[in-house]
Scaffold this motif. Sequence first.
Motif, PDB file in Angstrom:
ATOM      1  N   GLY A 176      27.319  63.675  79.995  1.00 54.90           N
ATOM      2  CA  GLY A 176      28.744  63.678  80.322  1.00 54.90           C
ATOM      3  C   GLY A 176      29.649  63.915  79.124  1.00 54.90           C
ATOM      4  N   VAL A 177      29.081  64.427  78.030  1.00 54.20           N
ATOM      5  CA  VAL A 177      29.877  64.730  76.839  1.00 54.20           C
ATOM      6  C   VAL A 177      30.096  66.240  76.780  1.00 54.20           C
ATOM      7  N   THR A 178      31.330  66.674  76.586  1.00 57.32           N
ATOM      8  CA  THR A 178      31.582  68.104  76.444  1.00 57.32           C
ATOM      9  C   THR A 178      31.290  68.505  75.010  1.00 57.32           C
TER      10      THR A 178
ATOM     11  N   GLU B 249      39.961  68.688  68.111  1.00 59.51           N
ATOM     12  CA  GLU B 249      41.233  68.086  68.539  1.00 59.51           C
ATOM     13  C   GLU B 249      41.245  67.839  70.033  1.00 59.51           C
ATOM     14  N   GLU B 250      40.518  68.679  70.787  1.00 56.36           N
ATOM     15  CA  GLU B 250      40.434  68.489  72.246  1.00 56.36           C
ATOM     16  C   GLU B 250      39.437  67.409  72.637  1.00 56.36           C
ATOM     17  N   GLY B 251      38.797  66.813  71.649  1.00 57.39           N
ATOM     18  CA  GLY B 251      37.849  65.731  71.939  1.00 57.39           C
ATOM     19  C   GLY B 251      36.446  66.216  72.272  1.00 57.39           C
ATOM     20  N   LYS B 252      36.174  67.500  72.028  1.00 51.10           N
ATOM     21  CA  LYS B 252      34.825  68.015  72.273  1.00 51.10           C
ATOM     22  C   LYS B 252      33.955  67.746  71.049  1.00 51.10           C
ATOM     23  N   VAL B 253      32.658  67.550  71.287  1.00 55.29           N
ATOM     24  CA  VAL B 253      31.724  67.410  70.169  1.00 55.29           C
ATOM     25  C   VAL B 253      31.298  68.819  69.765  1.00 55.29           C
ATOM     26  N   VAL B 254      31.391  69.141  68.495  1.00 55.77           N
ATOM     27  CA  VAL B 254      30.996  70.471  68.026  1.00 55.77           C
ATOM     28  C   VAL B 254      29.653  70.366  67.315  1.00 55.77           C
ATOM     29  N   VAL B 255      28.707  71.197  67.734  1.00 54.10           N
ATOM     30  CA  VAL B 255      27.385  71.206  67.096  1.00 54.10           C
ATOM     31  C   VAL B 255      27.280  72.477  66.265  1.00 54.10           C
ATOM     32  N   PHE B 256      27.147  72.316  64.965  1.00 51.58           N
ATOM     33  CA  PHE B 256      27.031  73.468  64.071  1.00 51.58           C
ATOM     34  C   PHE B 256      25.563  73.847  63.918  1.00 51.58           C
ATOM     35  N   ALA B 257      25.242  75.087  64.306  1.00 47.85           N
ATOM     36  CA  ALA B 257      23.868  75.579  64.245  1.00 47.85           C
ATOM     37  C   ALA B 257      23.720  76.585  63.112  1.00 47.85           C
ATOM     38  N   ALA B 258      22.488  76.806  62.684  1.00 46.72           N
ATOM     39  CA  ALA B 258      22.118  77.807  61.670  1.00 46.72           C
ATOM     40  C   ALA B 258      22.583  77.454  60.262  1.00 46.72           C
TER      41      ALA B 258
ATOM     42  N   GLU C 273      36.505  61.873  66.541  1.00 50.52           N
ATOM     43  CA  GLU C 273      36.114  63.286  66.635  1.00 50.52           C
ATOM     44  C   GLU C 273      34.791  63.467  65.883  1.00 50.52           C
ATOM     45  N   VAL C 274      33.808  64.008  66.600  1.00 52.33           N
ATOM     46  CA  VAL C 274      32.461  64.111  66.030  1.00 52.33           C
ATOM     47  C   VAL C 274      32.007  65.568  65.957  1.00 52.33           C
TER      48      VAL C 274
END
Length: 238
Positions: free
Chosen positions: A96-98, A124-133, A47-48
């Motif tokens: 192809g990455v969500t 947990e769903e395997g999505k990559v989360v990008v934290f902005a700001a 998880e990234v």
Amino acid sequence: MSKPAFKRVLLKLSGEALMGDDAYGINRSTIESMVADVAEVAKLGVEVAVVIGGGNIFRGVAPGAQGMDRATADYMGMLATVMNALALGDAMRHAGVTARVMSAIGIDQVVEPYVRPKALQYLEEGKVVVFAAGTGNPFFTTDTAAALRGSEISAEIVLKATKVDGIYTADPKKDPNATLFHTISFDEAIAKHLQVMDATAFALCRDQKLPIKVFSITKPGALMRVIMGEDEGTLVHV
Ligand SMILES: Nc1ncnc2c1ncn2[C@@H]1O[C@H](COP(=O)(O)OP(=O)(O)O)[C@@H](O)[C@H]1O
Ligand SMILES: O=c1ccn([C@@H]2O[C@H](COP(=O)(O)OP(=O)(O)O)[C@@H](O)[C@H]2O)c(=O)[nH]1
């Protein structure tokens, strides 16, 4: 094949790393190769979450910000990270990455707000989360945002991908005799005033017992080696 050393990581990408060899802005092939590295890691089931900097855009406008109120200039810097986050999210989609971008400052028409449980759900769903700001507050840096978000999502490690391949006894760009640390304690890194990360970020990670790995963003395969627990970069430990 051996297993990844980590289940959940917080990856800090410096904005300046997105420039590649350009003077400012976002270099297409650089962002694509970064995203390819992240995609490879995500495919292993790691998880990234990503915190992205803004120096590539913000330092370009910084001369015009001279004499400005510090807080105002910092809000400009945070907006620069939102641009980078949007570019990164878009590049991930192409690969192809969500991915989901979440902002620490309210800018709802552009990106969804940071809501911790929602971020955890995406991971947990395997999505990559990008934290902005960043942290959403002036007088902080995106390194501190990485330490903060890393702590909030219970990441096992903060991975700082940067232009140098680890922490040196002095800035290797200025001192050719500087030598690389394989490991260093938080207390030593803070006491020696090593400029690779700010003291607020180091102190937060130290208090949360959240290790940091500093490694090169440009070295091929470096992120994967870090994920597999192989010898790469510098580990900052408690
Ligand atoms: N002791 C040190 N070891 C490694 N890098 C250092 C050190 N002191 C300063 N640096 C500098 O810190 C930079 C890494 O920080 P980073 O946050 O990626 O850059 P920035 O935020 O300035 O874009 C490197 O480019 C390097 O030149
Ligand atoms: O929590 C934060 C994160 C960032 N910034 C501002 O955004 C700029 C860009 O972030 P940073 O310098 O950390 O980016 P990087 O060096 O990683 O490209 C900073 O200089 C600050 O002005 C801020 O005010 N608060």
